[in-house]
Design a protein around this motif. Structure first.
Motif, short mmCIF file in Angstrom:
data_model
loop_
_atom_site.label_atom_id
_atom_site.label_comp_id
_atom_site.label_asym_id
_atom_site.label_seq_id
_atom_site.Cartn_x
_atom_site.Cartn_y
_atom_site.Cartn_z
N UNK A 186 -2.82 2.57 -9.01
CA UNK A 186 -1.94 1.51 -8.54
C UNK A 186 -1.26 1.94 -7.24
N UNK A 187 -0.75 0.95 -6.56
CA UNK A 187 0.11 1.19 -5.41
C UNK A 187 1.45 0.54 -5.70
N UNK A 188 2.37 0.73 -4.81
CA UNK A 188 3.71 0.17 -4.99
C UNK A 188 3.95 -0.85 -3.87
N UNK A 189 4.51 -1.98 -4.25
CA UNK A 189 4.94 -2.98 -3.29
C UNK A 189 6.46 -2.97 -3.27
N UNK A 190 7.03 -3.04 -2.07
CA UNK A 190 8.48 -2.95 -1.95
C UNK A 190 9.00 -4.05 -1.02
N UNK A 191 10.20 -4.53 -1.32
CA UNK A 191 10.89 -5.44 -0.40
C UNK A 191 12.15 -4.76 0.10
N UNK A 192 12.47 -5.01 1.36
CA UNK A 192 13.67 -4.44 1.97
C UNK A 192 14.45 -5.56 2.63
N UNK A 193 15.72 -5.66 2.28
CA UNK A 193 16.63 -6.58 2.96
C UNK A 193 17.51 -5.76 3.89
N UNK A 194 17.40 -6.03 5.18
CA UNK A 194 18.16 -5.28 6.19
C UNK A 194 18.93 -6.26 7.06
N UNK A 195 19.93 -5.73 7.75
CA UNK A 195 20.67 -6.56 8.70
C UNK A 195 19.72 -7.00 9.81
N UNK A 196 19.81 -8.26 10.25
CA UNK A 196 18.86 -8.77 11.26
C UNK A 196 18.77 -7.91 12.50
N UNK A 197 19.90 -7.35 12.94
CA UNK A 197 19.86 -6.54 14.16
C UNK A 197 19.21 -5.17 13.96
N UNK A 198 18.94 -4.80 12.70
CA UNK A 198 18.32 -3.50 12.43
C UNK A 198 16.90 -3.62 11.89
N UNK A 199 16.33 -4.83 11.94
CA UNK A 199 14.98 -5.03 11.44
C UNK A 199 13.99 -4.08 12.10
N UNK A 247 0.81 -1.21 0.00
CA UNK A 247 0.00 0.00 0.00
C UNK A 247 0.85 1.26 0.00
N UNK A 248 2.04 1.19 -0.59
CA UNK A 248 2.88 2.38 -0.75
C UNK A 248 2.33 3.19 -1.91
N UNK A 249 2.03 4.45 -1.68
CA UNK A 249 1.54 5.30 -2.76
C UNK A 249 2.69 5.69 -3.69
N UNK A 250 2.40 5.96 -4.97
CA UNK A 250 3.48 6.26 -5.92
C UNK A 250 4.39 7.40 -5.48
N UNK A 253 7.98 -2.30 -7.08
CA UNK A 253 7.28 -2.44 -8.36
C UNK A 253 5.86 -1.92 -8.20
N UNK A 254 5.33 -1.34 -9.27
CA UNK A 254 3.94 -0.91 -9.26
C UNK A 254 3.04 -2.14 -9.33
N UNK A 255 1.92 -2.09 -8.64
CA UNK A 255 1.03 -3.25 -8.61
C UNK A 255 -0.42 -2.80 -8.61
N UNK A 256 -1.23 -3.47 -9.41
CA UNK A 256 -2.68 -3.32 -9.36
C UNK A 256 -3.26 -4.71 -9.14
N UNK A 257 -4.50 -4.74 -8.68
CA UNK A 257 -5.17 -6.02 -8.45
C UNK A 257 -6.12 -6.30 -9.60
#
Length: 846
Positions: free
Chosen positions: A673-686, A526-529, A551-555
């Motif tokens: 549309x909304x934007x879907x994002x993935x974030x890879x972070x260090x485990x101690x900074x989650x 649900x990230x807005x553009x 990435x932009x995503x619609x349903x």
């Protein structure tokens, strides 16, 4: 002799045999009881839940009709048509972040907005209720109710507040029972329920936000749910909604229970299959002890059919006793399961007796008993009296008569047909039947090969080994050897166990080691553009080394496949999920990382022609799609027809962002549309990254992949418990059969030990020879079971579960050790008394 006198004499003889004792036949009763109990228990539990689905269908669905639609509720003529059908309640659901005390604690919740008419059917049961109305607004604060685990997670109590979006909600009660929860979609968090007005006031409903609107209808008396559903389908054929009636109140539960029931039934069949070897061994051993009786009857003029009928009645009565015992145990399991763990089931089941399930289990038991007892009974019938007398020294071979073989083949085909027809997953059951036949043949061939190898070594190289090993090898190929029964019982049981162990071990490694190392830390939805840059700044501010993809995503939903409406298209069961409900759709100029085009070609990066789609190869196979086919999509009520340009092999196990349907650039232009994002972070900074992003963007929902994996591990843990219990059932059957196989040759082994001791053999030499015999059987069978079980586990993981496969040598070695140990233990138990038999009493009897 006419049929009536023969039957009367057979009944009398069978009754006398029953009175005379049934030593060795307990294995027959126990093996049949165990397998029938497993099948009866699984069928009864499935019937109990089916009864609950049927009885409580309206409450589970929330009415007679359930209409669901994403992004916007039914409006205009559609809403008017729904209101004309009867009483209506309108609601909405979305996943949001709930926070406490200035973002001190936060949790992903399933937020549900309801109106004053909710629920139409059933009752929302509340505990620890606050005196205020649960959903009203008082002093500018809306009320809400929540599940207990949400309060525990956030450290809240009834009367305290949490924040969702732009408003605060006061928790005024704890949800004890939500009547229609089982009919909702997959949950990623605990339930939080408020009024529709409160949800709209959160400010979280924005263009493109993932909101699932629902309308439940309680029809006017005299209206049929099926007719109303059909009428809505005719009036609004292009509507973007999903329609369900009470016949499909909880489809996910039904699919889950079909799979569970099929699995448990196949476990019971495996126990019956393994136990069937024990049944055959028990009948054979019993008839070995009745050689003199049968020979005498034949010499006195008893016809062969009377011999067959006599022992068929005897064995049939014992088989019936085992089946009845199994039915009694299986029927009692359901109330026990409901009493001890009914809260773990997806809906409250109804205890009781279920005749169809019990008759089904009885049918399996009867057919199994017939298949595994007819061969030794028919062979005894066809052997002349003189041969039966000589059988004290030399076992009788040969095939039964043609009529018996015909009945045997018909019973085997009936058992296979019942296995397939009674299963909720018929392709799986068909594969099970084929695998069972192949495995039986494999281990029967192994027994024959082991016997032939022992004969070859004894004849050609007997002088190279001592008398102990020579005797052990001779025992493997002598007439009446226990090698067939032991190899079959050990092989089948251990093949099942090694398959279970390897599947379990691979899944544990997949979700415990490999997936966490490859998976992103978070999904943000649900990230807005216009918020993408802010999300990247917040994430990198908390962890400069974090990796971000978006990435932009619609349903949208699949509306047609090759011109055929999706509801009428033929779709493989394993890909039906892709045709149910809305799917995430996106566009891409280049193939995403971690994918491989396996058919067709990717479009140019500057492509601007008619819309194309790249489809997951596995989904395309289930849909029957090839490159060049047409696929219909409904995106927010707008129909789009796209051409399949290529098929992709997607590595879903990486949990990286990907889409089963990826469209060419420009195909979704104009759609919110909304934007879907993935974030890879260090485990101690989650925690720091999540707090930074959700503080800056309160409308953004965070899904922790770590928590999702933990939920999957919990599900696998529960399934693992069921699998282990199933393995114990198979192991118990194999143990009984193994003991029966050894005891089947007990009488002959006693005579052999007496004769050898008279000829000068010591007890120690005999003991070592027997241990050598059983060690060779265990080693050969263990190796075969390890190979067969590994192949079965590989096929299940790679082709059924679509998971990674890694060979686990520790499990294989443990299986081999267990096989040799079980073989030696069974040999020890079966030969101890034989070695201790005194020669004089037996020789005097001769």
């Amino acid at each position: 002799m006419s049929a009536a006198p023969v039957l009367a004499l057979a009944l009398g003889l069978a009754r006398r045999e029953l009175r005379g004792g049934l030593k060795g036949m307990r294995v027959l009763v126990a093996c049949l009881a165990l397998g029938v109990a497993a099948i009866a228990a699984s069928g009864s539990l499935r019937a109990a839940v089916d009864l609950a689905l049927t009885t409580d269908a309206r409450a589970l669905l929330g009415g007679d009709l359930d209409i669901r639609q994403s992004h916007a509720p039914p409006q205009g003529d559609q809403r008017t048509a729904l209101l004309e059908l009867g009483h209506v309640t309108e609601g909405m659901e979305m996943r949001v972040m709930a926070t406490v005390d200035g973002n001190r604690d936060r949790a992903l919740v399933e937020l549900k907005g309801v109106d004053a008419a909710y629920p139409l059917v059933g009752k929302l049961e509340l505990a620890a209720s606050h005196p205020l109305d649960p959903f009203s607004i008082r002093d500018g604060v809306w009320g809400a109710v929540a599940e207990a685990n949400l309060l525990d997670r956030l450290g809240l109590a009834v009367g305290q507040r949490l924040r969702v979006g732009e408003i605060e909600l006061e928790i005024r009660a704890v949800i004890a029972k939500e009547p229609d929860r089982v009919a909702t979609a997959l949950s990623f968090g605990p339930r939080l329920m408020a009024s529709r007005e409160a949800v709209e006031a959160t400010g979280l409903i924005r263009p493109g936000s993932l909101v699932r609107y629902s309308v439940r209808v309680a029809l006017e008396p005299g209206r049929s749910a099926a007719e109303a559903k059909a009428e809505l389908g005719r009036r609004f054929p292009d509507a973007a909604w999903q329609l369900r009636d009470i016949s499909d109140a909880a489809p996910g539960v039904g699919r889950f229970l079909d799979t569970l029931s099929s699995f448990l039934t196949l476990v019971g069949l495996t126990a019956l299959l393994v136990g069937g070897i024990g049944v055959a061994n028990a009948v054979k051993a019993f008839l070995d002890g009745k050689i003199a009786t049968i020979a005498m009857l034949k010499c006195l003029g008893a016809p062969s059919r009377m011999i067959l009928i006599t022992y068929l009645i005897l064995v049939g009565s014992l088989a019936l006793a085992g089946i009845v015992l199994g039915l009694a145990v299986g029927a009692s399991v359901t109330p026990l399961v409901l009493a001890l763990g009914g809260e773990s089931l997806p809906l409250p089941a109804k205890a009781g007796l279920f005749p169809v399930a019990l008759l089904n289990a009885a049918g399996f038991g009867l057919l199994s008993a017939l298949v595994f007892t007819l061969w030794p009974l028919a062979r005894a019938r066809m052997v002349p009296a003189s041969t039966l007398f000589r059988r004290l020294a030399v076992p009788v071979g040969g095939w039964p008569d043609r009529a018996s073989l015909t009945v045997l083949a018909a019973a085997a085909l009936g058992l296979a047909a019942l296995t397939v027809l009674a299963s909720g997953n018929r392709p799986l059951a068909a594969w099970f039947v084929a695998a069972a036949i192949a495995t039986l043949g494999l281990f029967r061939l192994l027994a024959w090969g082991l016997s032939r190898l022992a004969a070859f070594l004894s004849e050609r190289h007997g002088k190279l080994v001592g008398p102990t090993w020579r005797l052990g090898l001779a025992n493997l190929h002598r007439p009446g050897s226990a090698v067939v029964g032991m190899v079959l019982s050990l092989g089948l049981g251990l093949t099942v166990l090694v398959t279970i162990a390897l599947v379990e071990g691979n899944l544990a490694a997949q979700f415990g080691e490999r997936l966490p190392a490859r998976a992103p830390s978070f999904y943000f939805i649900d990230v807005q553009p216009d918020q993408v840059a802010g999300l990247e700044e917040a994430a990198r501010g908390a962890d400069p080394d974090s990796g971000i993809e978006h990435a932009a995503m619609v349903r949208g939903r699949i509306s047609s496949i090759r011109g055929v409406p999706v509801g009428q298209a033929s779709i493989a069961p394993e890909t039906q999920w892709a045709a149910r409900g809305d799917r995430g759709l996106s566009t891409a100029a280049e193939p995403p990382p971690g994918t491989r085009v396996v058919e067709g070609k990717w479009w140019p990066a500057t492509y601007a022609g008619p819309p194309l789609v790249s489809v997951d190869a596995a989904v395309a196979k289930g849909f029957g799609l090839r490159v060049g086919d047409r696929l219909g999509l409904n995106v927010l009520g707008r129909e789009i027809e796209v051409e399949v340009a290529n098929l992709r092999q997607i590595d879903w196990s990486s949990l990286s962002m990907n889409f089963a349907f990826l469209l060419s650039p420009g195909a979704l232009d104009g759609a919110p549309y909304t934007v879907i994002a993935t974030v890879r972070a260090a485990p101690e900074r989650d925690g720091t990254v999540e707090k930074a992003v959700t503080d800056r963007l309160p409308n953004v929902t965070s899904i922790r992949v770590k928590e999702a994996l933990e939920a999957v591990r919990a599900i696998i843990g529960q399934a693992d418990l069921a699998v282990r219990l199933a393995g114990l059932v198979t192991l118990a059957a194999g143990g009984m059969v193994l003991a029966g196989a050894v005891m089947a040759g007990h009488r002959r082994r006693v005579w052999e030990s007496v004769v050898l001791k008279v000829l000068g053999a010591t007890r120690r030499q005999l003991w070592r020879a027997y241990l050598a015999e059983f060690a060779l059987i265990g080693l050969a069978t263990g190796l075969a079971a390890a190979v067969t079980g590994s192949l079965a586990a590989w096929a299940i993981l790679v082709h059924v579960m679509k998971a990674d496969w890694v060979f686990l040598p520790g499990i294989t070695a443990a299986t081999l050790g267990a096989c040799v140990g079980a073989s030696l233990l069974a040999g020890f138990a079966g030969t101890w008394r034989a070695l201790g038999a005194k020669a004089a009493p037996l020789l005097r009897g001769e």
